[in-house]
Design a protein around this motif. Sequence first.
Motif, PDB file in Angstrom:
ATOM      1  N   SER A 198       0.748  -7.617   7.647  1.00 50.77           N
ATOM      2  CA  SER A 198      -0.402  -7.528   7.945  1.00 50.77           C
ATOM      3  C   SER A 198      -1.340  -8.451   7.176  1.00 50.77           C
ATOM      4  CB  SER A 198      -1.130  -6.027   8.021  1.00 50.77           C
ATOM      5  OG  SER A 198      -1.187  -5.556   6.664  1.00 50.77           O
ATOM      6  N   GLY A 199      -1.148  -8.517   5.885  1.00 47.70           N
ATOM      7  CA  GLY A 199      -2.102  -9.050   4.977  1.00 47.70           C
ATOM      8  C   GLY A 199      -1.528 -10.764   5.446  1.00 47.70           C
ATOM      9  N   LEU A 210      -3.246  -4.747  10.714  1.00 50.00           N
ATOM     10  CA  LEU A 210      -2.551  -3.642  10.343  1.00 50.00           C
ATOM     11  C   LEU A 210      -2.751  -2.506  11.383  1.00 50.00           C
ATOM     12  CD1 LEU A 210      -0.824  -1.840   8.581  1.00 50.00           C
ATOM     13  CD2 LEU A 210      -2.836  -0.988   7.314  1.00 50.00           C
ATOM     14  N   ALA A 211      -3.815  -2.255  11.976  1.00 49.34           N
ATOM     15  CA  ALA A 211      -4.038  -1.490  13.115  1.00 49.34           C
ATOM     16  C   ALA A 211      -3.477  -1.877  14.355  1.00 49.34           C
ATOM     17  CB  ALA A 211      -5.892  -1.276  13.364  1.00 49.34           C
ATOM     18  N   SER A 233      -8.776  -9.817  10.114  1.00 54.98           N
ATOM     19  CA  SER A 233      -8.588  -9.290   8.770  1.00 54.98           C
ATOM     20  C   SER A 233      -7.438  -8.593   8.648  1.00 54.98           C
ATOM     21  CB  SER A 233      -9.980  -8.160   8.228  1.00 54.98           C
ATOM     22  OG  SER A 233      -9.818  -7.129   9.072  1.00 54.98           O
ATOM     23  N   PRO A 234      -6.931  -8.220   7.595  1.00 51.92           N
ATOM     24  CA  PRO A 234      -5.813  -7.524   7.274  1.00 51.92           C
ATOM     25  C   PRO A 234      -5.697  -6.206   7.629  1.00 51.92           C
ATOM     26  CG  PRO A 234      -6.200  -8.790   5.197  1.00 51.92           C
ATOM     27  CD  PRO A 234      -7.304  -8.874   5.986  1.00 51.92           C
ATOM     28  N   ASP A 235      -7.000  -5.154   7.848  1.00 52.11           N
ATOM     29  CA  ASP A 235      -7.136  -4.171   8.305  1.00 52.11           C
ATOM     30  C   ASP A 235      -7.027  -4.146   9.671  1.00 52.11           C
ATOM     31  OD1 ASP A 235      -7.283  -3.093   5.863  1.00 52.11           O
ATOM     32  OD2 ASP A 235      -9.579  -2.972   5.728  1.00 52.11           O
ATOM     33  N   HIS A 236      -7.449  -5.134  10.412  1.00 54.97           N
ATOM     34  CA  HIS A 236      -7.471  -5.156  11.865  1.00 54.97           C
ATOM     35  C   HIS A 236      -6.120  -5.587  12.068  1.00 54.97           C
ATOM     36  CE1 HIS A 236     -11.955  -5.843  11.957  1.00 54.97           C
ATOM     37  NE2 HIS A 236     -11.673  -5.280  13.200  1.00 54.97           N
ATOM     38  N   GLU A 250       0.166  -1.047  13.991  1.00 56.80           N
ATOM     39  CA  GLU A 250       0.343   0.462  13.826  1.00 56.80           C
ATOM     40  C   GLU A 250       0.116   1.023  15.418  1.00 56.80           C
ATOM     41  OE1 GLU A 250      -1.291   1.870   9.439  1.00 56.80           O
ATOM     42  OE2 GLU A 250      -2.637   1.585  11.127  1.00 56.80           O
ATOM     43  N   SER A 263      -2.762 -11.962   8.737  1.00 51.11           N
ATOM     44  CA  SER A 263      -4.294 -12.430   8.631  1.00 51.11           C
ATOM     45  C   SER A 263      -4.396 -13.604   8.186  1.00 51.11           C
ATOM     46  CB  SER A 263      -5.014 -11.291   7.850  1.00 51.11           C
ATOM     47  OG  SER A 263      -6.232 -11.573   7.674  1.00 51.11           O
ATOM     48  N   ASN A 285     -12.019 -10.112  13.827  1.00 43.67           N
ATOM     49  CA  ASN A 285     -11.105  -9.251  14.065  1.00 43.67           C
ATOM     50  C   ASN A 285      -9.616  -9.688  13.688  1.00 43.67           C
ATOM     51  OD1 ASN A 285     -10.287 -11.163  15.951  1.00 43.67           O
ATOM     52  ND2 ASN A 285      -9.811  -9.738  17.641  1.00 43.67           N
TER      53      ASN A 285
END
Length: 161
Positions: free
Chosen positions: A19-20, A58-59, A53-56, A62, A23, A51
Amino acid sequence: MSGSISGNETFRRAVLSDSGDISHVLIRSIKELCYLDHQGDTAKVADWCANKSPDHVLAWLESGADIWVCEDASTILGVGGLRGEEITLLYLQPNAVGRGVGKTLLSHLESEMLHRGVETAKLNATKTGLPFYLSQGWAHTGGETSCGQQSCLEMQKTLAR
């Protein structure tokens, strides 16, 4: 499924731990390769990257997003994504341009869709991506859509069996 493009490059389905790096590819590609679309407008760049970012990412992974990566020595060079009959992502690291990574990612995504029974593939092309897609047999349908703060051209391609 994984495969070799040339040399030490490999192609595989993305995993959560990517994910990182994914991104980073998306944001760097937008900032450095897509100037034709954002014209250096920091608000447009920020909106486009919001949208990514690493968190996006990753989502997305997932939730089961169908994302593929091309890597060389564990460095991700390109990212491609699918949803149904549509290609949702095709981004490259700037240093991967001209190495066949984009063509290989696109070809693989088309093959995946064909394998899943899709006969007509779709995507939304930026101004930056338009010449590439046209060179790969895609056609502009005449439609336009919004891709954040920039306009995208609706494209399609009949996939060969």
